[in-house]
Write an enzyme that holds these catalytic residues in place. Sequence first.
Site, PDB file in Angstrom:
ATOM      1  N   GLU A 125     -44.128 -47.340  27.371  1.00 14.48           N
ATOM      2  CA  GLU A 125     -42.932 -46.568  27.004  1.00 14.48           C
ATOM      3  C   GLU A 125     -41.726 -47.474  27.198  1.00 14.48           C
ATOM      4  O   GLU A 125     -41.255 -47.670  28.308  1.00 14.48           O
ATOM      5  CB  GLU A 125     -42.803 -45.301  27.853  1.00 14.48           C
ATOM      6  N   ALA A 136     -34.086 -42.512  31.197  1.00 19.01           N
ATOM      7  CA  ALA A 136     -34.267 -43.185  32.480  1.00 19.01           C
ATOM      8  C   ALA A 136     -34.750 -44.626  32.328  1.00 19.01           C
ATOM      9  O   ALA A 136     -35.427 -45.155  33.204  1.00 19.01           O
ATOM     10  CB  ALA A 136     -35.248 -42.396  33.342  1.00 19.01           C
ATOM     11  N   HIS A 137     -34.401 -45.258  31.216  1.00 16.81           N
ATOM     12  CA  HIS A 137     -34.760 -46.662  30.999  1.00 16.81           C
ATOM     13  C   HIS A 137     -33.497 -47.515  31.097  1.00 16.81           C
ATOM     14  O   HIS A 137     -32.423 -47.101  30.650  1.00 16.81           O
ATOM     15  CB  HIS A 137     -35.420 -46.842  29.634  1.00 16.81           C
ATOM     16  N   HIS A 212     -42.686 -36.794  24.341  1.00 19.06           N
ATOM     17  CA  HIS A 212     -41.959 -35.652  24.929  1.00 19.06           C
ATOM     18  C   HIS A 212     -40.936 -35.064  23.944  1.00 19.06           C
ATOM     19  O   HIS A 212     -39.731 -35.234  24.087  1.00 19.06           O
ATOM     20  CB  HIS A 212     -41.335 -35.963  26.284  1.00 19.06           C
ATOM     21  N   ARG A 223     -28.141 -28.731   9.525  1.00 17.37           N
ATOM     22  CA  ARG A 223     -27.908 -29.626   8.393  1.00 17.37           C
ATOM     23  C   ARG A 223     -28.446 -31.033   8.642  1.00 17.37           C
ATOM     24  O   ARG A 223     -28.491 -31.846   7.717  1.00 17.37           O
ATOM     25  CB  ARG A 223     -26.410 -29.708   8.070  1.00 17.37           C
ATOM     26  N   ASP A 244     -42.495 -28.124  32.602  1.00 12.09           N
ATOM     27  CA  ASP A 244     -42.156 -27.997  34.022  1.00 12.09           C
ATOM     28  C   ASP A 244     -41.015 -27.017  34.282  1.00 12.09           C
ATOM     29  O   ASP A 244     -40.605 -26.825  35.428  1.00 12.09           O
ATOM     30  CB  ASP A 244     -41.799 -29.364  34.616  1.00 12.09           C
ATOM     31  N   GLY A 245     -40.489 -26.394  33.222  1.00 10.78           N
ATOM     32  CA  GLY A 245     -39.389 -25.473  33.386  1.00 10.78           C
ATOM     33  C   GLY A 245     -38.032 -26.141  33.472  1.00 10.78           C
ATOM     34  O   GLY A 245     -37.007 -25.458  33.499  1.00 10.78           O
ATOM     35  N   ASP A 270     -45.392 -36.744  32.346  1.00  7.29           N
ATOM     36  CA  ASP A 270     -44.324 -37.747  32.404  1.00  7.29           C
ATOM     37  C   ASP A 270     -43.908 -37.945  33.866  1.00  7.29           C
ATOM     38  O   ASP A 270     -42.747 -38.222  34.175  1.00  7.29           O
ATOM     39  CB  ASP A 270     -43.122 -37.333  31.549  1.00  7.29           C
ATOM     40  N   GLY A 309     -38.095 -38.649  34.185  1.00  6.58           N
ATOM     41  CA  GLY A 309     -39.464 -38.159  34.208  1.00  6.58           C
ATOM     42  C   GLY A 309     -39.522 -36.836  34.953  1.00  6.58           C
ATOM     43  O   GLY A 309     -38.553 -36.075  34.992  1.00  6.58           O
TER      44      GLY A 309
END
Length: 386
Positions: A125, A136-137, A212, A223, A244-245, A270, A309
Site C-alpha cells: 500500500e 496516513a502515508h 477501503h 455531478r 469498525d463504526g 486495515d 488505519g
Amino acid sequence: MVERTVLAGARVVLPTGVVEDGRVTVEGRRIAADASGERPTLDLSGKGCWIVPGFVDMHVHGGGGASFSAGDPEEALTAVRTHRAHGTTTMVASTVTGDLDDLARQAAVLSELTEQGDLAGIHFEGPFISPHRCGAHQPELLRDPHPADVRKLVDAARGTARMMTLAPELAGGLDSVRLLADLGVVAAVGHTDSSYEATLDAIEAGATVATHLFNAMPSLLHRAPGPIAALLEDERVTVELINDGTHLHPSVLELAFARAGADRVAFITDAMGAAGMSDGMYPLGPMSVEVKDGVARIADGPTAGSIAGSTLTLDTAFKRAVTIDGLPVEDAVRALSANPARLLGVADRVGSLEDGKDADLVVLDASYDLVGVMRKGEWVVKPQVH
C-alpha cells in the site's frame, strides 16, 4: 492414526446456507466427510453456537503492538498470532509507504513468512499513491507508479506479492496496472484523486479491487461521481470495507452492499499495531500514531489528525455486521471469508467449510462473540463453552 475432531450441535454456515444442528468433521489438517454416527469431540448442542469459516484479511498492517513494516520476522509473527486469536486464519501482510529499498527489504522478510505458511502474501500500500489523498502515508515518500519501480517491489517479494494499491491517475498508473495484471498481482485502486472516467480506464486496464472504498478518495457527488461510483458499478471489482463504526457510517455500508452485492464485498481490518492493544502511542512505518478510544490517528507532521488505519479485528467486524448492520450471517461470511479467499486465489484451500479444505474455522456463541479458533486442524483458541 490421523486425529479426528468432530464438532456437533452448532449452526454451521456452508456455501449452500446455514445447517441447523450441523456437524463439522476434521481429519488431521483438513475438513473431512462426516460420519454421522461418530460421537462428537465437542458437543455444542443447546448453546446457540455458530461455526463459520476462518476469516481472511487481505489488508492488515499489524497488531499486538507489532507491525509488518518493521522488517523483523518475530515482530511480524506477533501480529500474525494476535489476529489469529481473533479468528483471522489467513492474512496478507500490508506495508506502508516508505523508501523503495526499505520496502524491498521488508518484502524479503515477509516473503519468507509467506513461504513457510504464516502469511498468504504481501500487499504493497504505497508509495504509488496520490499526495492529495495520502491519509496516513508520509507525503515526502510518495512517488509516481513508474512500471520499473513497481516491478522492483514485485520482484523483491519473490512470487509472494498478492496486491498493490496505487492511484491510477498518476504518471505511469495505467501502465503499472497492466503490468500488475500481467504478473498475476491484484491491482487495487486506492488513496486516489481519480475521476470517474480515469477509474473506468484503470478497471479496463485490469484493476479489480477498491482499497477501503470511500476512504482516501473523492466523495461521491451527483455531478462528479468519482472513483466510488465506478468501482461500485463494475462487476469485476471487489470493494474493501472497514467495518469498525469509525471509517464508515452504517448507511454507507448498506449502500455498498446494495450496489455491489454480497459477492463483491470484502471486509478488511486495515489494522495497525494497536489492534488487540490498549490506547497509547504506536509506530506505523516511519510515523507515530496515537490511539485514543480505540481510534488511531497520526500524532504529528503534515498529516496529523488523519485516521491511521484501525484497531479492528475481524471477529469484531463480523459481530458488528450481523448485530448492528443487520447483515444475514451468510453475507457476513462471504465478506470475511469466501470473497477475499477467491480474490487472493486461495479459495481452493480456505474461505469455506468444505471437504478437503484446510480445517480453518471460528466458533461463535449465541451473541456472535468468538469462543474458538481452529487453524489447519489445531486449536488456536480452544472453545470453553458452558
